[in-house]
Motif scaffolding. Structure first.
Motif, PDB file in Angstrom:
ATOM      1  N   ILE A   1     -18.608  -8.637 -21.904  1.00  0.00           N
ATOM      2  CA  ILE A   1     -17.889  -9.622 -22.716  1.00  0.00           C
ATOM      3  C   ILE A   1     -16.396  -9.324 -22.619  1.00  0.00           C
TER       4      ILE A   1
ATOM      5  N   GLU B   1     -18.323 -22.654 -29.854  1.00  0.00           N
ATOM      6  CA  GLU B   1     -18.935 -22.161 -28.634  1.00  0.00           C
ATOM      7  C   GLU B   1     -19.076 -23.282 -27.612  1.00  0.00           C
TER       8      GLU B   1
ATOM      9  N   GLY C   1     -20.786 -23.072 -23.820  1.00  0.00           N
ATOM     10  CA  GLY C   1     -21.322 -22.298 -22.714  1.00  0.00           C
ATOM     11  C   GLY C   1     -21.075 -20.820 -22.919  1.00  0.00           C
ATOM     12  N   ARG C   2     -20.454 -20.189 -21.946  1.00  0.00           N
ATOM     13  CA  ARG C   2     -20.177 -18.747 -22.052  1.00  0.00           C
ATOM     14  C   ARG C   2     -18.919 -18.446 -22.857  1.00  0.00           C
TER      15      ARG C   2
ATOM     16  N   ILE D   1     -15.464 -14.347 -23.636  1.00  0.00           N
ATOM     17  CA  ILE D   1     -16.166 -14.815 -22.451  1.00  0.00           C
ATOM     18  C   ILE D   1     -17.369 -13.904 -22.256  1.00  0.00           C
ATOM     19  N   ARG D   2     -18.549 -14.476 -22.433  1.00  0.00           N
ATOM     20  CA  ARG D   2     -19.776 -13.694 -22.267  1.00  0.00           C
ATOM     21  C   ARG D   2     -20.198 -13.695 -20.808  1.00  0.00           C
ATOM     22  N   ASP D   3     -20.945 -12.652 -20.419  1.00  0.00           N
ATOM     23  CA  ASP D   3     -21.448 -12.559 -19.050  1.00  0.00           C
ATOM     24  C   ASP D   3     -20.320 -12.848 -18.051  1.00  0.00           C
ATOM     25  N   SER D   4     -19.247 -12.099 -18.174  1.00  0.00           N
ATOM     26  CA  SER D   4     -18.068 -12.336 -17.333  1.00  0.00           C
ATOM     27  C   SER D   4     -18.420 -12.256 -15.850  1.00  0.00           C
ATOM     28  N   GLN D   5     -17.818 -13.163 -15.102  1.00  0.00           N
ATOM     29  CA  GLN D   5     -18.029 -13.228 -13.662  1.00  0.00           C
ATOM     30  C   GLN D   5     -16.704 -12.987 -12.930  1.00  0.00           C
TER      31      GLN D   5
ATOM     32  N   ASP E   1     -14.148 -15.561 -13.166  1.00  0.00           N
ATOM     33  CA  ASP E   1     -13.381 -15.720 -14.405  1.00  0.00           C
ATOM     34  C   ASP E   1     -12.024 -15.014 -14.324  1.00  0.00           C
TER      35      ASP E   1
END
Lengths: 112, 113
Positions: free
Chosen positions: A18, A57, A59-60, A76-80, A83
């Motif tokens: 996160i 909220e 999405g992520r 930002i959840r489940d960062s990629q 991002d």
């Protein structure tokens, strides 16, 4: 002088973690709060806006607003790795003025 | 649907020379904004138009900067003469109305030598 403060970073997080981005503002009359993402060499794009205290909220992404503390954040959840960008906080007051004041942005790096 | 169009994308000039930037907003967008973004900073509003009327221009350095939006559609921002400190990215944005989401163009990167 209306000020919007952000830590310039960089904030580095591992993929899947996160990411928490923070923004404080000085004008208590501020009513609208925006988060923009800006990739290097590109223009800002709006990712979230929030008007009321609490969480919003999408999405992520989660925007959190605390007007009493004059604080807005973006999670930002489940960062990629995609991002990875600079995240700009923008604040707009009421009273007929639609001029947003931007912070300097926080650079986020998501490493694999 | 086409986004906000700006030209040129890049411009290199010597100090004291004039320069002009052009912006065509999204069709139907009445509000147009010009911003300047310095490296490592957020965008700073220079001027905002509602149709052809400039309604916020307090941040525009009027001694050397001028802007126009004659027919309430496309807009031109001019600097004359340019100074070294004018090197920045000049962003144009548009929205349906003043309180709606802004859409940014790709910007013009100006370098003043």
């Amino acid at each position: 002088q209306k000020e919007v403060e952000q830590n310039s970073g960089p904030l580095s997080v591992p993929e899947g973690a996160i990411a928490s981005l923070n923004c404080t503002y000085s004008d208590r009359g501020s009513q609208s709060f925006f988060w923009y993402r800006q990739y290097s060499g590109k223009s800002p794009e709006l990712i979230m806006f929030i008007y009321s205290n609490g969480d919003k909220e999408d999405g992520r992404f989660t925007a959190q607003l605390n007007k009493a503390s004059q604080y807005v954040s973006l999670l930002i959840r489940d960062s990629q790795p995609s991002d990875s960008a600079t995240y700009l906080c923008a604040v707009r007051t009421s009273g007929g003025s639609y001029i947003p004041t931007f912070g300097r942005g926080t650079s986020l790096i998501v490493h694999p | 649907e086409a986004g906000v169009v700006q030209s040129p994308r890049y411009k290199i000039i010597e100090k004291k020379q004039p320069v002009a930037f052009w912006c065509n907003p999204i069709s139907g967008h009445n509000t147009l904004y010009w911003y300047r973004q310095n490296l490592g900073q957020g965008p700073e509003l220079l001027i905002r138009y509602e149709n052809e009327e400039a309604v916020d221009d307090s941040q525009l350095p009027k001694d050397r900067f001028s802007a126009e939006r004659l027919k309430g559609v496309d807009s031109t921002l001019k600097i004359q003469p340019a100074e070294l400190g004018d090197s920045a990215v000049y962003l144009c944005a548009s929205s349906l109305a003043g309180d709606n989401e802004q859409f940014f163009g790709p910007g013009t990167r100006l370098t003043v030598l």
